[in-house]
Every structure is written in C-alpha cells, then in structure tokens.
Scaffold this active site. Structure first.
Site, mmCIF file in Angstrom:
data_model
loop_
_atom_site.group_PDB
_atom_site.id
_atom_site.type_symbol
_atom_site.label_atom_id
_atom_site.label_comp_id
_atom_site.label_asym_id
_atom_site.label_seq_id
_atom_site.Cartn_x
_atom_site.Cartn_y
_atom_site.Cartn_z
ATOM 1 N N ALA A 192 -18.879 -26.830 22.375
ATOM 2 C CA ALA A 192 -19.467 -26.170 23.552
ATOM 3 C C ALA A 192 -18.489 -25.268 24.289
ATOM 4 C CB ALA A 192 -20.005 -27.236 24.511
ATOM 5 N N HIS A 193 -17.217 -25.679 24.351
ATOM 6 C CA HIS A 193 -16.321 -24.930 25.248
ATOM 7 C C HIS A 193 -15.914 -23.565 24.718
ATOM 8 C CE1 HIS A 193 -12.154 -25.779 23.567
ATOM 9 N NE2 HIS A 193 -12.828 -26.722 22.945
ATOM 10 N N CYS A 316 -0.530 -24.700 19.476
ATOM 11 C CA CYS A 316 -1.011 -26.024 19.072
ATOM 12 C C CYS A 316 -1.141 -26.902 20.298
ATOM 13 C CB CYS A 316 -0.105 -26.654 18.016
ATOM 14 S SG CYS A 316 1.505 -27.088 18.643
HETATM 15 N N1 PMP Z 1 -12.337 -25.808 14.835
HETATM 16 C C1 PMP Z 1 -11.910 -24.633 15.312
HETATM 17 C C2 PMP Z 1 -11.950 -23.424 14.417
HETATM 18 C C3 PMP Z 1 -11.422 -24.532 16.607
HETATM 19 O O1 PMP Z 1 -10.983 -23.342 17.067
HETATM 20 C C4 PMP Z 1 -11.391 -25.691 17.424
HETATM 21 C C5 PMP Z 1 -10.868 -25.632 18.847
HETATM 22 N N2 PMP Z 1 -9.558 -25.149 18.936
HETATM 23 C C6 PMP Z 1 -11.863 -26.899 16.892
HETATM 24 C C7 PMP Z 1 -12.331 -26.913 15.596
HETATM 25 C C8 PMP Z 1 -11.856 -28.168 17.691
HETATM 26 O O2 PMP Z 1 -12.898 -28.167 18.629
HETATM 27 P P1 PMP Z 1 -12.922 -29.179 19.863
HETATM 28 O O3 PMP Z 1 -11.985 -28.617 20.872
HETATM 29 O O4 PMP Z 1 -14.347 -29.183 20.342
HETATM 30 O O5 PMP Z 1 -12.529 -30.531 19.355
#
Ligand code: PMP
Length: 372
Positions: A192-193, A316
């Site tokens: 979602a974010h 990271c």
């Molecule tokens: N996959 C990708 C390509 C992302 O960019 C991210 C977030 N950095 C994630 C997975 C992980 O998502 P979440 O923050 O909802 O755990």
C-alpha cells in the site's frame, strides 16, 4: 514535509494520499472485530470488503483473489513458501524475495536457481533450464532502475514448461497497467505505501484455486488463508489509495516527460553520467543515474542537505549504503554501481522539482560552467 523540500523518492514510499488518510481515520472508529456477526463487526467487515474490491479493480483481479497481508515482504515470503520443487530468481529481485528464497529452499532441501540478467536488467529465465514444479520469481518492475520484465510473455513460456510465476508488482500499480487476469502469474504481491496508502499493509493476489498453505496458523480470517485479526484501518487506507491510484495512469506521459527532461539535463550537464537500464522498457517515474567519481552515499547526503530527497541505488533498511545487488547482477562495474542514485517521481512531482534537482546536480558537480 515542508514546502522547501523536494521529494523524489516515491519508490521508497509515497506521501499518504488525502483519501487514504481520511479512510484510515474514519475506520479507526469502527472498532468491531470483522469476524464478529454483530453490527459492529459487520461494519468493519464492510470496510475490508470495500477495500478488497478497490485493490482488485486496480490490478484487474477478482476480489476473492486478493488476500491482505502486513505488506509485500510477507506476501513475497508467503508466495515463495508454496510447495515448489525449486525456486528460480534473478539477482535483480528485491531482498524480500531473495532472502526468503534462500531460507525456504535451505529449510526444505530444495534448490535455488540463479537466473542470469542482461546488462539492461532483463532476466533470461529461458537460460536457467527450469524443471517442472519450479516457482520463478519475476518482478514486474525493479525498484532501483524501473526496468520492466515481460511477465505476460514469461507466463506463457512457464505454462508450457510446468513452471509457476510469482511476480513482485510493488512498484508497478498506477505507473503501468496491470491486468492480473491476463498476466498469467500464479501470485502477485502489492504494497500500500508505494501507492500513497499506509505502511504495514499489502496483499498477495492468488490466481484461482492455487493451493498455497497459509503462512500463519490460527484464525480463519481472509477466507482461511491469512490468520490474524485484520488491520481494518490500514486495509481501508489501502483501498482508498488503490481507488485514487486508478487514475494515476493518465499522468504517466507527464511523468515520462519529466523523467526524460531530468535525464537529458543531467547528461547535458555531466556527459560522463550514465542512465542505468536506459535501453530497456522502464517505469515512467524512475531514473537510476550514475556519475563515477562521487559515491552515491555522499551524493544522497549532499542532496538531502540541499533539500532534496533521493535514494542511493543501494538504499537498504539499515539506512547504510552498500554495493547494490541489483546493479551488480546487471554486471555494472563497481565505480558505476557505487555512484548510482535513484530519482523516483510520483503524482505530486512537478517541473519545479526537476529544475531543483538539475540545479542541485550542477552545483554539486562543478557549477554552471559544466552546463555550457
Ligand atoms: N518489493 C519491492 C520491489 C519493494 O520496492 C518493496 C519495498 N521497498 C518491497 C517488496 C517490500 O514491501 P513492504 O515495504 O510492503 O514490505
């Protein structure tokens, strides 16, 4: 965020949309447990059902295929933990795919197959000699470079070869059209974010009747697929953001033009700069730019002090910067990989933001004389 700041890091997280904020706040008062049969419970249930429909519509899936999770990290782990004989993935995948793949395979004695990557960031899954029963993790769009994989084409090949595809689509909604119905992937993760919803909520979209054992044992929530009382407020915010993001695609050509201006001006000011993945199909909003001679970490800090938020290619979770595994997998030499920054735009990005970035870039790299 103050108006003096220039936010160019949408791929890390997008600003909360007003619609999502309103939905989160309103739903906080719906205190019922969505599993309860009484009116209070059913009010919470209605918010979840409504959000499920909105998320399904954004990616053209069936509402029943959408299972809410705590984010894409959980969704990726869940998808990988199915009964696969082997897990295949390229080095460009997000850490939330790479790390669980290694862990899950090790715990089961299954193998992890390395998929080679071209210099432009395209995964060559056909070269990996996959056996039937393998799960191929193939991201839709890369978070560092914006490079797109042709998942539809891969899924046709996968079908003929008894391979399943999980696609991490976190960076794609609202930026490219997603049609889960015709994509051919078995599972797809969303967060979602990245679309202006709250953090800590996402979804795994699961095709039809794919047998995917739940990750957590416990309650029967989410159609017995994801135990745990639902985070109603976050889910409602996700739904509102998804509904708002439906019209984002209309903005894609504007973002492409802004991104192209940025790259053109950077190359004009500093001809030694490299736009990574420029030869491949890319998201309209993402630019990965390297200029050997200054480390990405230094550049990000300098830009931050000048009021601009961007990421190092290798940002990271610890906030430290190391060698980007994505850029290394593309075979880029350390002086390029180590100096690459990611500029990522979103619905709120303007020409003024691009001008601010160019001005800061020129100041850092030697002033106006370079622009001649
Ligand atoms: N996959 C990708 C390509 C992302 O960019 C991210 C977030 N950095 C994630 C997975 C992980 O998502 P979440 O923050 O909802 O755990």
């Amino acid at each position: 965020m103050t108006s003096a700041r220039t936010y160019l890091d949408y791929n890390a997280s997008a600003p909360l949309r007003p619609e999502a904020r309103a939905a989160v706040i309103a739903s906080l008062d719906q205190f019922g447990n969505a599993s309860s049969v009484h009116v209070e419970g059913q009010r919470a249930r209605a918010l979840i059902d409504d959000a499920r429909e909105a998320v399904a519509r954004l990616v053209n899936a069936k509402p029943a295929e959408v299972v809410f999770t705590s984010g894409a990290t959980e969704a990726n782990t869940w998808a990988l933990s199915g009964p696969w004989k082997a897990i295949a993935l390229a080095g460009i995948e997000h850490d939330s795919v790479r790390a669980p793949a290694a862990q899950i395979a090790a715990s089961r004695g299954a193998s992890v197959i390395d998929v080679p990557v071209s210099a432009d960031g395209i995964a060559d899954y056909k070269a990996a000699k996959l056996i039937p029963g393998t799960l191929l993790a193939l991201q839709l769009a890369n978070n560092e470079t914006g490079v797109l994989q042709d998942v539809t084409k891969a899924a046709l090949w996968a079908l003929e070869n008894g391979v399943h595809i999980h696609t991490d689509a976190v960076q794609a909604p609202g930026r490219i059209a997603i049609d889960f119905c015709t994509l051919g992937a078995t599972t797809m993760s969303l967060s979602a974010h990245k679309i202006g919803g709250p953090k800590g909520v996402g979804a795994l979209v699961i095709s039809g009747s794919t047998p995917l054992p739940p990750l957590f044992a416990g309650g029967g929530q989410e159609g017995r697929r994801r135990a745990g009382t639902e985070n109603v407020a976050a889910i409602a915010g996700f739904g509102a953001a998804a509904r708002a993001a439906l019209t984002d695609l209309e903005d894609a050509s504007r973002l492409t033009a802004l991104r192209d201006t940025l790259e053109r001006e950077v190359l004009r000011a500093t001809p030694g700069a490299v736009v990574i993945g420029a030869g491949a199909p890319r998201l309209p909003n993402t630019s990965s730019i390297a200029l050997p001679g200054i480390s990405a970490e230094t550049l990000v800090i300098k830009l931050d002090l000048m009021g601009l938020a961007v990421s190092a290619g290798a940002a990271c979770s610890s906030g430290k910067v190391g060698q980007s595994h994505v850029l290394s997998a593309m075979g880029l030499p350390p002086e390029i990989a180590g100096s690459a920054i990611r500029v990522s735009l979103g619905p709120g990005s303007t020409e003024k933001d691009i001008a601010a970035f160019i001005a800061a870039w020129k100041r850092i790299h030697g002033g106006a004389s370079l622009a001649a």
